[in-house]
Design a protein around this motif. Structure first.
Motif, PDB file in Angstrom:
ATOM      1  N   LEU A  22      47.165  41.796  32.909  1.00 49.72           N
ATOM      2  CA  LEU A  22      47.662  40.657  33.872  1.00 49.72           C
ATOM      3  C   LEU A  22      48.821  40.015  33.388  1.00 49.72           C
ATOM      4  CD1 LEU A  22      44.550  38.553  31.706  1.00 49.72           C
ATOM      5  CD2 LEU A  22      44.531  40.153  33.572  1.00 49.72           C
ATOM      6  N   SER A  44      39.338  44.949  36.662  1.00 48.78           N
ATOM      7  CA  SER A  44      38.459  43.721  36.562  1.00 48.78           C
ATOM      8  C   SER A  44      38.645  43.192  35.473  1.00 48.78           C
ATOM      9  CB  SER A  44      37.263  43.886  37.159  1.00 48.78           C
ATOM     10  OG  SER A  44      37.211  44.246  38.562  1.00 48.78           O
ATOM     11  N   VAL A  45      39.849  43.619  34.988  1.00 47.24           N
ATOM     12  CA  VAL A  45      39.415  43.523  32.961  1.00 47.24           C
ATOM     13  C   VAL A  45      39.754  41.598  33.424  1.00 47.24           C
ATOM     14  CG1 VAL A  45      40.705  44.971  32.208  1.00 47.24           C
ATOM     15  CG2 VAL A  45      42.138  43.555  32.396  1.00 47.24           C
ATOM     16  N   GLN A  46      39.330  40.962  31.932  1.00 45.97           N
ATOM     17  CA  GLN A  46      39.732  39.568  31.904  1.00 45.97           C
ATOM     18  C   GLN A  46      39.771  38.849  30.761  1.00 45.97           C
ATOM     19  OE1 GLN A  46      35.350  38.314  33.256  1.00 45.97           O
ATOM     20  NE2 GLN A  46      36.453  37.003  34.246  1.00 45.97           N
ATOM     21  N   GLU A  52      40.801  34.883  33.057  1.00 40.62           N
ATOM     22  CA  GLU A  52      42.040  35.282  34.116  1.00 40.62           C
ATOM     23  C   GLU A  52      41.909  36.955  34.400  1.00 40.62           C
ATOM     24  OE1 GLU A  52      43.765  33.278  35.401  1.00 40.62           O
ATOM     25  OE2 GLU A  52      45.995  33.336  36.441  1.00 40.62           O
ATOM     26  N   THR A  53      41.637  37.472  35.686  1.00 45.77           N
ATOM     27  CA  THR A  53      41.702  38.769  35.969  1.00 45.77           C
ATOM     28  C   THR A  53      42.703  39.211  36.301  1.00 45.77           C
ATOM     29  OG1 THR A  53      40.682  38.563  38.124  1.00 45.77           O
ATOM     30  CG2 THR A  53      39.037  37.963  36.644  1.00 45.77           C
ATOM     31  N   ALA A  98      38.505  46.353  41.688  1.00 42.14           N
ATOM     32  CA  ALA A  98      38.842  44.595  41.541  1.00 42.14           C
ATOM     33  C   ALA A  98      37.554  44.297  41.901  1.00 42.14           C
ATOM     34  CB  ALA A  98      40.125  44.042  41.238  1.00 42.14           C
ATOM     35  N   ASP A 102      34.492  37.436  40.706  1.00 42.79           N
ATOM     36  CA  ASP A 102      34.706  36.721  39.521  1.00 42.79           C
ATOM     37  C   ASP A 102      34.887  35.388  39.479  1.00 42.79           C
ATOM     38  OD1 ASP A 102      33.837  39.081  37.881  1.00 42.79           O
ATOM     39  OD2 ASP A 102      35.815  40.225  37.773  1.00 42.79           O
ATOM     40  N   ASP A 104      36.704  32.304  37.243  1.00 42.44           N
ATOM     41  CA  ASP A 104      37.740  32.164  35.785  1.00 42.44           C
ATOM     42  C   ASP A 104      37.115  31.455  35.132  1.00 42.44           C
ATOM     43  OD1 ASP A 104      38.152  30.023  36.993  1.00 42.44           O
ATOM     44  OD2 ASP A 104      40.710  30.578  36.820  1.00 42.44           O
ATOM     45  N   SER A 192      34.056  45.665  33.440  1.00 49.46           N
ATOM     46  CA  SER A 192      33.624  45.078  34.298  1.00 49.46           C
ATOM     47  C   SER A 192      31.785  45.486  34.057  1.00 49.46           C
ATOM     48  CB  SER A 192      34.031  44.797  35.971  1.00 49.46           C
ATOM     49  OG  SER A 192      35.016  45.374  36.122  1.00 49.46           O
ATOM     50  N   SER A 199      31.001  36.154  34.960  1.00 54.85           N
ATOM     51  CA  SER A 199      30.683  36.993  36.436  1.00 54.85           C
ATOM     52  C   SER A 199      30.874  36.296  37.489  1.00 54.85           C
ATOM     53  CB  SER A 199      29.983  37.906  35.303  1.00 54.85           C
ATOM     54  OG  SER A 199      28.741  36.887  35.386  1.00 54.85           O
TER      55      SER A 199
END
Ligand SMILES: C[S@@+](CC[C@H](N)C(=O)[O-])C[C@H]1O[C@@H](n2cnc3c(N)ncnc32)[C@H](O)[C@@H]1O
Length: 443
Positions: A22, A44-46, A52-53, A98, A102, A104, A192, A199
């Motif tokens: 990030l 696509s980590v959050q 936050e992606t 990505a 998605d 937040d 993801s 999501s």
């Protein structure tokens, strides 16, 4: 207004492997970011608490665009943002898989953040990526739910209902995120998957076609709702219906042949009828709408109206789903000058099937087709993505499209549960512009 600072969006609690990605995205450090994206899912980590992606981070850190260029709003003294670097990161993230939509913890997709910050170029990258993703879903025959009145196909319905219940309605996103965080070992990349805390937006309170057609309906106070309080049709759409009729029948000449799919409150059919058509066919599937047509004193489309046609069968309501009725109309050799499509509880695949398989056969030369364009209307970025998807599919089907952009008077429409939305489960329209489709046979 959301807090767009890095401290708020990538908190100290963020697992280090996620935070590293990030932060590189936030600072548009492509050289450091790129090697980390080689593992599937990493684009696509959050962050488990803020959602936050890397896309959100790369866009948000640009701050609001000002007339004199790109300056970080949260860090006014900072140097102007290098928009080219931001674009390169966003581009790379999309290339690395990505997810474009998605949300937040503020219920914003990366595109929503770009729109709020007036970062048009980044916004357009999101729309382009969304379009490609949706076209691909279409090819795989699995449209994502982007719009108001859609869910899975009928057979899965009960299973889905059970699943929905099992997901613990009322559980807050934060609680779910906290649980996720506890379960996630510090250094494991969260890939993801559909169960993550934030999501892609799923239209809440949606219905399937089969469930809708079994539901009880109520006509009252300028609206038609089902027994779950889903708004099937509402009087505020009258101006859209008016403009649709004006676009379908330029100059409102008499004697045209009209097909309308979905009677609802009869708003558009009343306007069509006023033009004194030579043929006026309506298709309606819901038994309670049909009962209303037959027996309600307020409805004037019953037997007397059918009998008033210039010839036998010229004015007629066909009972049944359009999917069953249209083949009969084709067998009868019907051709129309104006076709309008506005159903409820059906997903985009049905509209696409209608214009791909039937419009060419039903529309006479010089005729016009239109539909109620509520696709993705609960957020601007989804509306823009679907505009592009529909354009591609219409072209593919041999049809030309022009959009007529209308202002929507948002008075009474801008707050969930209030004004027009009182007594309606979900605000399915959020935009101040309506894109009216005017579709003709390719010349
Ligand atoms: C949004 S309303 C139409 C409103 C209409 N344009 C008006 O001006 O009042 C949708 C209508 O489509 C009908 N409908 C839903 N699925 C259908 C289907 N597969 N075939 C025919 N009608 C359908 C619904 O019962 C409902 O009456």
């Amino acid at each position: 207004m959301p807090d767009d600072t890095i401290e708020a969006r990538i908190p100290a609690s963020c697992p280090s492997s996620i935070s590293e990605i990030l932060r590189h995205a936030w600072h548009h450090d492509l050289a450091s970011l790129k090697p980390l994206l080689s593992v599937p899912g990493r684009a696509s980590v959050q962050d488990p608490t803020t959602g936050e992606t890397p896309l959100h981070a790369a866009i948000r850190s640009c701050g609001a665009r000002t007339v004199d260029g790109n300056k970080k709003s949260a860090e006014k003294s900072a140097a102007p943002v290098d928009l080219e670097a931001a674009k390169a990161v966003v581009h790379q993230l999309f290339l690395s898989g990505a997810i474009w939509n998605d949300v937040d913890s503020n219920n914003e997709t990366p595109g929503c953040v770009a729109a709020r910050l007036a970062q048009d170029e980044l916004y357009n990258l999101c729309v382009g990526a969304g379009m490609r993703a949706e076209l691909l879903f279409g090819l795989l025959d699995g449209y994502e739910v982007l719009e108001s009145d859609v869910e899975d196909e009928d057979e899965d319905e009960d299973e889905d209902e059970d699943e929905d219940e099992g997901e613990g309605e009322g559980e807050s996103a934060e609680a779910a995120a906290a649980e996720n965080q506890q379960d996630a070992p510090e250094d494991v990349i969260l890939e993801s998957d559909p169960d993550r805390a934030f999501s892609p937006p799923q239209a809440e309170g949606t219905v399937t076609s089969a469930a809708y057609l079994r539901a009880n309906l109520t006509y009252s106070d300028g609206k038609l709702v089902d027994d779950e309080k889903n708004g099937v049709m509402m009087a505020w759409e009258t101006s859209i219906m008016r403009s649709s009729v004006d676009a379908l029948l330029p100059g409102l000449p008499a004697g045209k042949r009209i097909l309308n799919i979905g009677f609802g409150m009869g708003i558009i059919d009343t306007m069509f009828r006023e033009t004194e058509p030579s043929r006026h066919h309506i298709i309606e599937a819901h038994p309670e709408v049909l009962k209303h047509v037959e027996s309600s004193p307020e409805c004037t489309f019953g037997k007397d109206w059918e009998a008033s046609g210039p010839s036998e069968g010229a004015y007629k309501i066909y009972a049944g789903k359009w999917q069953e009725v249209i083949p009969k109309l084709l067998e009868q050799g019907e051709l129309y000058d104006a076709i309008y499509f506005d159903t409820f509880g059906e997903d985009y695949s049905q509209l696409r099937m209608f214009f791909t398989e039937y419009v060419l056969a039903l529309l006479d030369e010089g005729g016009i087709f239109s539909f109620f364009n509520g696709l993705g209307a609960d957020r601007k970025v989804c509306y823009d993505v679907y505009t592009k998807v529909v354009e591609m599919h219409l072209t593919d089907a041999g049809l030309d499209i022009e959009w007529n952009e209308l202002e929507v008077d948002m008075k009474g429409l801008d707050e969930e549960g209030k004004g027009e939305w009182q007594g309606v489960k979900r605000r399915y329209w959020t935009l101040d512009k309506y894109r009216l489709p005017i579709i003709t046979l390719m010349g």
